[in-house]
Design a protein around this motif. Structure first.
Motif, PDB file in Angstrom:
ATOM      1  N   GLN A  34     -43.758  25.727  11.847  1.00 22.74           N
ATOM      2  CA  GLN A  34     -43.619  27.148  11.551  1.00 22.74           C
ATOM      3  C   GLN A  34     -42.673  27.791  12.558  1.00 22.74           C
ATOM      4  OE1 GLN A  34     -47.344  29.114  11.556  1.00 22.74           O
ATOM      5  NE2 GLN A  34     -47.314  29.454   9.376  1.00 22.74           N
ATOM      6  N   MET A  37     -43.145  33.963  12.000  1.00 22.74           N
ATOM      7  CA  MET A  37     -44.355  34.652  11.575  1.00 22.74           C
ATOM      8  C   MET A  37     -45.347  33.707  10.898  1.00 22.74           C
ATOM      9  SD  MET A  37     -42.867  38.142   9.965  1.00 22.74           S
ATOM     10  CE  MET A  37     -41.536  37.425   9.048  1.00 22.74           C
ATOM     11  N   SER A  38     -46.607  34.086  11.014  1.00 22.67           N
ATOM     12  CA  SER A  38     -47.642  33.333  10.311  1.00 22.67           C
ATOM     13  C   SER A  38     -47.643  33.743   8.844  1.00 22.67           C
ATOM     14  CB  SER A  38     -49.003  33.628  10.928  1.00 22.67           C
ATOM     15  OG  SER A  38     -49.395  34.957  10.620  1.00 22.67           O
ATOM     16  N   LYS A  39     -48.408  33.016   8.058  1.00 24.35           N
ATOM     17  CA  LYS A  39     -48.477  33.294   6.634  1.00 24.35           C
ATOM     18  C   LYS A  39     -49.020  34.695   6.379  1.00 24.35           C
ATOM     19  CE  LYS A  39     -49.985  30.958   2.456  1.00 24.35           C
ATOM     20  NZ  LYS A  39     -50.714  29.788   1.946  1.00 24.35           N
ATOM     21  N   ASP A  40     -50.024  35.105   7.148  1.00 24.53           N
ATOM     22  CA  ASP A  40     -50.600  36.448   6.994  1.00 24.53           C
ATOM     23  C   ASP A  40     -49.597  37.537   7.360  1.00 24.53           C
ATOM     24  OD1 ASP A  40     -53.012  35.392   6.154  1.00 24.53           O
ATOM     25  OD2 ASP A  40     -53.876  35.401   8.179  1.00 24.53           O
ATOM     26  N   GLU A  41     -48.814  37.290   8.421  1.00 25.29           N
ATOM     27  CA  GLU A  41     -47.810  38.283   8.822  1.00 25.29           C
ATOM     28  C   GLU A  41     -46.725  38.436   7.754  1.00 25.29           C
ATOM     29  OE1 GLU A  41     -47.658  38.085  13.651  1.00 25.29           O
ATOM     30  OE2 GLU A  41     -46.823  36.402  12.529  1.00 25.29           O
ATOM     31  N   ARG A  42     -46.305  37.322   7.168  1.00 26.16           N
ATOM     32  CA  ARG A  42     -45.293  37.394   6.105  1.00 26.16           C
ATOM     33  C   ARG A  42     -45.832  38.150   4.899  1.00 26.16           C
ATOM     34  NH1 ARG A  42     -44.410  31.979   7.606  1.00 26.16           N
ATOM     35  NH2 ARG A  42     -45.542  31.247   5.777  1.00 26.16           N
ATOM     36  N   GLN A  43     -47.087  37.880   4.525  1.00 23.32           N
ATOM     37  CA  GLN A  43     -47.677  38.574   3.385  1.00 23.32           C
ATOM     38  C   GLN A  43     -47.807  40.068   3.673  1.00 23.32           C
ATOM     39  OE1 GLN A  43     -48.277  37.247   0.352  1.00 23.32           O
ATOM     40  NE2 GLN A  43     -48.615  39.360  -0.236  1.00 23.32           N
ATOM     41  N   ARG A  44     -48.205  40.415   4.888  1.00 23.84           N
ATOM     42  CA  ARG A  44     -48.329  41.822   5.265  1.00 23.84           C
ATOM     43  C   ARG A  44     -46.967  42.512   5.189  1.00 23.84           C
ATOM     44  NH1 ARG A  44     -50.045  41.523  10.470  1.00 23.84           N
ATOM     45  NH2 ARG A  44     -51.776  40.295   9.734  1.00 23.84           N
ATOM     46  N   MET A  45     -45.910  41.812   5.631  1.00 21.61           N
ATOM     47  CA  MET A  45     -44.564  42.394   5.575  1.00 21.61           C
ATOM     48  C   MET A  45     -44.128  42.585   4.124  1.00 21.61           C
ATOM     49  SD  MET A  45     -40.991  41.080   7.181  1.00 21.61           S
ATOM     50  CE  MET A  45     -41.306  41.642   8.835  1.00 21.61           C
ATOM     51  N   ARG A  46     -44.409  41.600   3.252  1.00 23.71           N
ATOM     52  CA  ARG A  46     -44.070  41.752   1.831  1.00 23.71           C
ATOM     53  C   ARG A  46     -44.771  42.962   1.233  1.00 23.71           C
ATOM     54  NH1 ARG A  46     -45.726  36.315   1.204  1.00 23.71           N
ATOM     55  NH2 ARG A  46     -44.005  34.993   1.755  1.00 23.71           N
TER      56      ARG A  46
END
Length: 88
Positions: A34, A37-46
């Motif tokens: 990786q 960003m973590s997966k959660d951070e990417r989803q939050r940004m989206r």
């Protein structure tokens, strides 16, 4: 002597590649791992960007008033006429 020149030129040509690999290993980030960003951070940004675009679209579009039955009928006829003209 010729062999020595070839080996020396290969070492000199490969030096930048080895230098880049050293920088990457020091950071602890290798290929396939990786990066950022973590997966959660990417989803939050989206989700945040989706909200921003939705809000922007709401502000830019004026509120539409409902069409009267006469206006709807005229629009329907105009569209049918335009489609008829396209087929010709």
């Amino acid at each position: 002597m010729k062999r020595f020149v070839v080996i020396l030129s290969l070492i000199v040509a490969a030096a930048p590649a080895f230098a880049q690999r050293g920088e990457r290993d020091q950071k602890g980030v290798g290929p396939g791992k990786q990066q950022g960003m973590s997966k959660d951070e990417r989803q939050r940004m989206r989700d945040d960007m989706r909200d921003v675009y939705r809000e922007r679209n709401r502000q830019e579009r004026p509120q539409q008033r409902p069409l009267s039955p006469q206006e709807r009928e005229k629009l329907r006829r105009d569209i049918q006429d335009a489609n008829r003209d396209l087929r010709r």
